[in-house]
Design a protein around this motif. Structure first.
Motif, mmCIF file in Angstrom:
data_model
loop_
_atom_site.group_PDB
_atom_site.id
_atom_site.type_symbol
_atom_site.label_atom_id
_atom_site.label_comp_id
_atom_site.label_asym_id
_atom_site.label_seq_id
_atom_site.Cartn_x
_atom_site.Cartn_y
_atom_site.Cartn_z
ATOM 1 N N TYR A 8 0.844 -1.192 0.000
ATOM 2 C CA TYR A 8 0.000 0.000 0.000
ATOM 3 C C TYR A 8 0.878 1.240 0.000
ATOM 4 O O TYR A 8 2.103 1.160 0.168
ATOM 5 N N ILE A 9 0.251 2.385 -0.213
ATOM 6 C CA ILE A 9 0.959 3.668 -0.182
ATOM 7 C C ILE A 9 0.617 4.370 1.126
ATOM 8 O O ILE A 9 -0.555 4.530 1.472
ATOM 9 N N ASP A 10 1.640 4.769 1.850
ATOM 10 C CA ASP A 10 1.442 5.496 3.105
ATOM 11 C C ASP A 10 1.022 6.925 2.762
ATOM 12 O O ASP A 10 1.787 7.665 2.150
ATOM 13 N N PRO A 11 -0.203 7.334 3.141
ATOM 14 C CA PRO A 11 -0.643 8.688 2.773
ATOM 15 C C PRO A 11 0.175 9.793 3.436
ATOM 16 O O PRO A 11 0.201 10.925 2.949
ATOM 17 N N ALA A 12 0.863 9.469 4.532
ATOM 18 C CA ALA A 12 1.659 10.492 5.224
ATOM 19 C C ALA A 12 2.960 10.796 4.493
ATOM 20 O O ALA A 12 3.461 11.920 4.538
ATOM 21 N N THR A 13 3.524 9.788 3.796
ATOM 22 C CA THR A 13 4.810 9.972 3.124
ATOM 23 C C THR A 13 4.706 9.876 1.606
ATOM 24 O O THR A 13 5.608 10.323 0.897
ATOM 25 N N GLY A 14 3.637 9.254 1.109
ATOM 26 C CA GLY A 14 3.499 9.043 -0.317
ATOM 27 C C GLY A 14 4.350 7.908 -0.849
ATOM 28 O O GLY A 14 4.418 7.694 -2.059
ATOM 29 N N LYS A 15 4.989 7.136 0.052
ATOM 30 C CA LYS A 15 5.866 6.049 -0.379
ATOM 31 C C LYS A 15 5.163 4.703 -0.255
ATOM 32 O O LYS A 15 4.251 4.527 0.550
ATOM 33 N N TYR A 16 5.621 3.774 -1.091
ATOM 34 C CA TYR A 16 5.092 2.424 -1.037
ATOM 35 C C TYR A 16 5.556 1.735 0.247
ATOM 36 O O TYR A 16 6.694 1.918 0.691
ATOM 37 N N VAL A 17 4.660 0.923 0.814
ATOM 38 C CA VAL A 17 4.989 0.126 1.989
ATOM 39 C C VAL A 17 4.799 -1.339 1.612
ATOM 40 O O VAL A 17 3.734 -1.731 1.119
ATOM 41 N N TYR A 18 5.838 -2.141 1.832
ATOM 42 C CA TYR A 18 5.798 -3.568 1.525
ATOM 43 C C TYR A 18 5.770 -4.321 2.859
ATOM 44 O O TYR A 18 6.820 -4.529 3.489
ATOM 45 N N PRO A 19 4.600 -4.756 3.313
ATOM 46 C CA PRO A 19 4.452 -5.248 4.688
ATOM 47 C C PRO A 19 5.220 -6.514 5.024
ATOM 48 O O PRO A 19 5.579 -6.718 6.186
ATOM 49 N N ASN A 20 5.456 -7.399 4.043
ATOM 50 C CA ASN A 20 6.058 -8.671 4.425
ATOM 51 C C ASN A 20 7.548 -8.756 4.072
ATOM 52 O O ASN A 20 8.078 -9.825 3.768
ATOM 53 N N LEU A 21 8.239 -7.633 4.157
ATOM 54 C CA LEU A 21 9.675 -7.665 3.913
ATOM 55 C C LEU A 21 10.383 -8.550 4.941
ATOM 56 O O LEU A 21 10.041 -8.563 6.120
ATOM 57 N N SER A 22 11.396 -9.242 4.466
ATOM 58 C CA SER A 22 12.227 -10.067 5.351
ATOM 59 C C SER A 22 13.130 -9.168 6.201
ATOM 60 O O SER A 22 13.057 -7.941 6.126
ATOM 61 N N LYS A 23 13.981 -9.788 6.973
ATOM 62 C CA LYS A 23 15.043 -9.011 7.625
ATOM 63 C C LYS A 23 15.937 -8.425 6.535
ATOM 64 O O LYS A 23 16.028 -8.979 5.422
ATOM 65 N N PRO A 24 16.611 -7.311 6.785
ATOM 66 C CA PRO A 24 17.439 -6.705 5.740
ATOM 67 C C PRO A 24 18.770 -7.430 5.578
ATOM 68 O O PRO A 24 19.265 -8.100 6.487
ATOM 69 N N SER A 25 19.356 -7.278 4.415
ATOM 70 C CA SER A 25 20.734 -7.735 4.202
ATOM 71 C C SER A 25 21.682 -6.731 4.841
ATOM 72 O O SER A 25 21.249 -5.717 5.415
ATOM 73 N N ASN A 26 22.953 -6.991 4.732
ATOM 74 C CA ASN A 26 23.951 -5.963 5.084
ATOM 75 C C ASN A 26 23.828 -4.798 4.095
ATOM 76 O O ASN A 26 23.324 -4.967 2.974
ATOM 77 N N ILE A 27 24.250 -3.629 4.489
ATOM 78 C CA ILE A 27 24.209 -2.450 3.622
ATOM 79 C C ILE A 27 25.496 -2.374 2.797
ATOM 80 O O ILE A 27 26.593 -2.564 3.318
ATOM 81 N N VAL A 28 25.318 -2.121 1.501
ATOM 82 C CA VAL A 28 26.440 -2.024 0.584
ATOM 83 C C VAL A 28 26.622 -0.571 0.150
ATOM 84 O O VAL A 28 25.660 0.088 -0.231
ATOM 85 N N LYS A 29 27.862 -0.092 0.204
ATOM 86 C CA LYS A 29 28.203 1.274 -0.204
ATOM 87 C C LYS A 29 28.832 1.226 -1.591
ATOM 88 O O LYS A 29 29.696 0.379 -1.868
ATOM 89 N N PHE A 30 28.444 2.150 -2.470
ATOM 90 C CA PHE A 30 29.080 2.224 -3.774
ATOM 91 C C PHE A 30 29.053 3.662 -4.264
ATOM 92 O O PHE A 30 28.328 4.525 -3.744
ATOM 93 N N VAL A 31 29.879 3.947 -5.253
ATOM 94 C CA VAL A 31 30.045 5.306 -5.770
ATOM 95 C C VAL A 31 29.217 5.465 -7.036
ATOM 96 O O VAL A 31 29.235 4.623 -7.937
ATOM 97 N N TYR A 32 28.502 6.566 -7.086
ATOM 98 C CA TYR A 32 27.675 6.854 -8.262
ATOM 99 C C TYR A 32 28.561 7.298 -9.434
ATOM 100 O O TYR A 32 29.476 8.107 -9.252
#
Length: 285
Positions: free
Chosen positions: A261-285
């Motif tokens: 669904y879309i959170d009306p407060a932020t306008g962003k999509y919310v994916y309710p059944n996301l797993s635990k996150p992976s490690n964060i990867v840093k990279f250069v644009y």
């Protein structure tokens, strides 16, 4: 002679058994209200709906019971529970605008916002269909690494938790969030990568790669210039599920906004059944 005696006696008996009708007395006090009925789809005061449960392996569940639905409008709130078929109903609801949330332990919480209900309509109000999905555990990310980085693309490799050695995650049931912030995630991102994973090692233990086109990043609100540092994090989820009638097949179907669904407060999509996150990867644009 006997007849002349019988009829007056009969008439006297009849007259003695009749009574004059008096003026009706005042009405008595009204009794207490009866119990609220269960309502139905044809009850104009009802809000009703249907949902299905899907496990972490994208398979429909036969039992849709014990999901708690909360109906709210301002400070008013009430709850109902689904039956085995996933149906629910709120009877006796007055005209207004309502939000609904759908919760069950181990599953992502879905929400519906701004449901308009008119209590005087010809039918009750049907809420949108909901797909309530189990939060992935055995298919959650294990490692996420940057394998290549050029001026135009960045390549990543994602491997999943090896606790499930027999199930191969559908390649479109993974998502990567990208942000300029270290707090990258479902609530802090400028763009996402989904539906782009390529199965690199179909061995049931992970092995998924993706190439990210850097031209997808810049937007008017989040300008990015070459040399900026970006952050990425990966999750698994289940927007695509197996065929209900043939869960062992390789066929998958997407249910779109029934699973997010879309959170009306932020306008962003919310994916309710996301797993635990992976490690964060840093990279250069």
């Amino acid at each position: 002679m006997k007849n002349n005696i019988f009829y007056p006696v009969l008439l006297l008996t009849f007259l003695s058994c009749t009574k004059d009708q008096g003026v009706p007395g005042p009405a008595g006090l009204q009794g207490p209200a009866g119990a609220t009925g269960k309502g139905s789809a044809t009850d104009t005061a009802s809000i009703f709906g249907k949902l299905d449960l899907v496990d972490e392996f994208s398979v429909f569940q036969n039992d849709g019971s014990h999901v708690v639905i909360t109906l709210s409008s301002g400070s008013q709130q009430q709850t109902q529970t689904t039956d085995a078929t996933g149906h629910y109903i709120f009877p006796g609801i007055t005209t207004g605008t309502y939000d609904l949330s759908f919760a069950k332990p181990g599953y992502g919480t879905m929400k519906i916002f701004g449901l308009s209900h008119f209590g005087g309509g010809t039918l009750g109000t049907q809420a949108g269909y909901v797909l309530l999905e189990q939060i992935p555990v055995k298919t959650a990310p294990d490692t996420f690494i940057l394998v290549s980085n050029s001026p135009t693309t960045a390549g990543f490799d994602l491997r999943l938790d090896t606790s499930s050695l027999t199930y191969q995650q559908f390649s479109e049931n993974m998502i990567v969030f990208i942000s300029k912030n270290k707090t990258v995630g479902p609530t802090d991102y400028m763009t996402t990568m989904a539906n782009q994973f390529i199965i690199a090692n179909p061995d049931g233990i992970g092995g998924y790669t993706i190439n990210f086109n850097k031209s997808n990043v810049p937007t008017p609100t989040t300008p990015v210039t070459p040399g900026d540092t970006l952050y990425a994090v990966a999750y698994t989820y289940n927007p695509w599920v197996h065929d209900r009638n043939n869960p062992q097949s390789n066929g998958f179907g997407g249910y779109g906004s029934s699973s997010y669904y879309i959170d009306p407060a932020t306008g962003k999509y919310v994916y309710p059944n996301l797993s635990k996150p992976s490690n964060i990867v840093k990279f250069v644009y």
